[in-house]
Every structure is written in C-alpha cells, then in structure tokens.
Write a protein that holds these residues in place. Sequence first.
Motif, PDB file in Angstrom:
ATOM      1  N   GLU A 174      -3.019  -8.538 -10.332  1.00 37.76           N
ATOM      2  CA  GLU A 174      -2.727  -7.377 -11.182  1.00 37.76           C
ATOM      3  C   GLU A 174      -2.828  -6.070 -10.392  1.00 37.76           C
ATOM      4  N   ILE A 175      -3.819  -5.975  -9.513  1.00 34.80           N
ATOM      5  CA  ILE A 175      -3.958  -4.780  -8.672  1.00 34.80           C
ATOM      6  C   ILE A 175      -2.768  -4.669  -7.719  1.00 34.80           C
ATOM      7  N   TRP A 206       0.020  -1.678  -7.511  1.00 36.02           N
ATOM      8  CA  TRP A 206       0.288  -1.006  -6.245  1.00 36.02           C
ATOM      9  C   TRP A 206       1.789  -1.026  -5.949  1.00 36.02           C
ATOM     10  N   PHE A 207       2.430  -2.181  -6.141  1.00 32.46           N
ATOM     11  CA  PHE A 207       3.864  -2.289  -5.891  1.00 32.46           C
ATOM     12  C   PHE A 207       4.658  -1.352  -6.792  1.00 32.46           C
ATOM     13  N   LYS A 208       4.284  -1.246  -8.043  1.00 30.38           N
ATOM     14  CA  LYS A 208       4.975  -0.347  -8.974  1.00 30.38           C
ATOM     15  C   LYS A 208       4.863   1.108  -8.513  1.00 30.38           C
ATOM     16  N   ALA A 244      10.078  -4.810   0.924  1.00 31.71           N
ATOM     17  CA  ALA A 244      10.884  -4.430  -0.240  1.00 31.71           C
ATOM     18  C   ALA A 244       9.990  -4.408  -1.467  1.00 31.71           C
ATOM     19  N   VAL A 245      10.178  -3.380  -2.274  1.00 29.26           N
ATOM     20  CA  VAL A 245       9.405  -3.216  -3.499  1.00 29.26           C
ATOM     21  C   VAL A 245      10.374  -2.761  -4.587  1.00 29.26           C
ATOM     22  N   GLY A 246      10.741  -3.671  -5.471  1.00 29.66           N
ATOM     23  CA  GLY A 246      11.719  -3.322  -6.493  1.00 29.66           C
ATOM     24  C   GLY A 246      13.012  -2.913  -5.809  1.00 29.66           C
TER      25      GLY A 246
END
Length: 144
Positions: A8-9, A13-15, A76-78
């Motif tokens: 969840e953390i 962080w990714f968001k 890559a993030v989203g």
Amino acid sequence: MLIEKKVEIIIQWFKEQEQYMLSNGENIPSKLYSFLHFHNAHSLIQKIKIVYVDGIPLPRELEMYDEIKNEPRGLAVGNGIYIDEKYKADETLLKHEIVHVIQFNRFDNIDSFIKQYIKEYLQYGYIEMPLEKEARIKSTKRTL
C-alpha cells in the motif's frame, strides 16, 4: 512491516510520482511515435511524460526487491517515465519503459498493476516474470 502494508505504501508512492511526472515531464520524442503505433498505443502519445533524473528514485519499501533496487536505468509509473540521465540516448531503454506504460494502461489502475507486478516478481523473479519478459521482447523488436 507486513507485506500488505508495504504494498500500500509502494502504491501511494507510485501515484505521487506519476502526478509529479505528468506535471513536470516532457513529451516522448516524435521518433518513437511509430513504436506506439506499432503496438496499437497511439492514444498514449500525448499522455506519456518523461522526466530525466540523476538516479532513479525508489521507495525504501522496495528494499525487499534486490534486483529492482540495484540502480535501475528507468522506471515507468502510470503514464510517467523516469530515465536516468546517463542513459538518455538509450532508445531501447525508453521503449522498454514505454511498454510498461502500455501495460499499465491494460489494467484498471496503478494499484492493480503494482499488485500484479509484485506478485509476478515474487513468483518468477525479475528476469522470468511475464511483465518484464514482454517489455524486453517488445522493446527490442523492429517496428518498421
């Protein structure tokens, strides 16, 4: 810390990182448009943003994933991509990260992608996990 809490953390962080990249990143180079068209992802051309950084940031909760932690060249993030400035000219690396963006967009949200990615990592290891294998294969395949 329980693995569920770490996940969840990591997701949070990714968001946050995606929001930063979408606000501060630059568009993908036009020479890669054909790569996106080849993979039926032309709708992502204007959505993908790239941020060149001096070292790829990672959440400390990824300490359990040794191969990921060992100085990645890109992330890559989203719809956002970090590329280590030392590898700015590495077109195959950028294509690899674009494939991960395409993968993200096949999932309902970042949460479901990250959970799948971690599940595959734990089940197969970094080299053999299906999401990474797909990114390696597609990023090196000729598109024209």
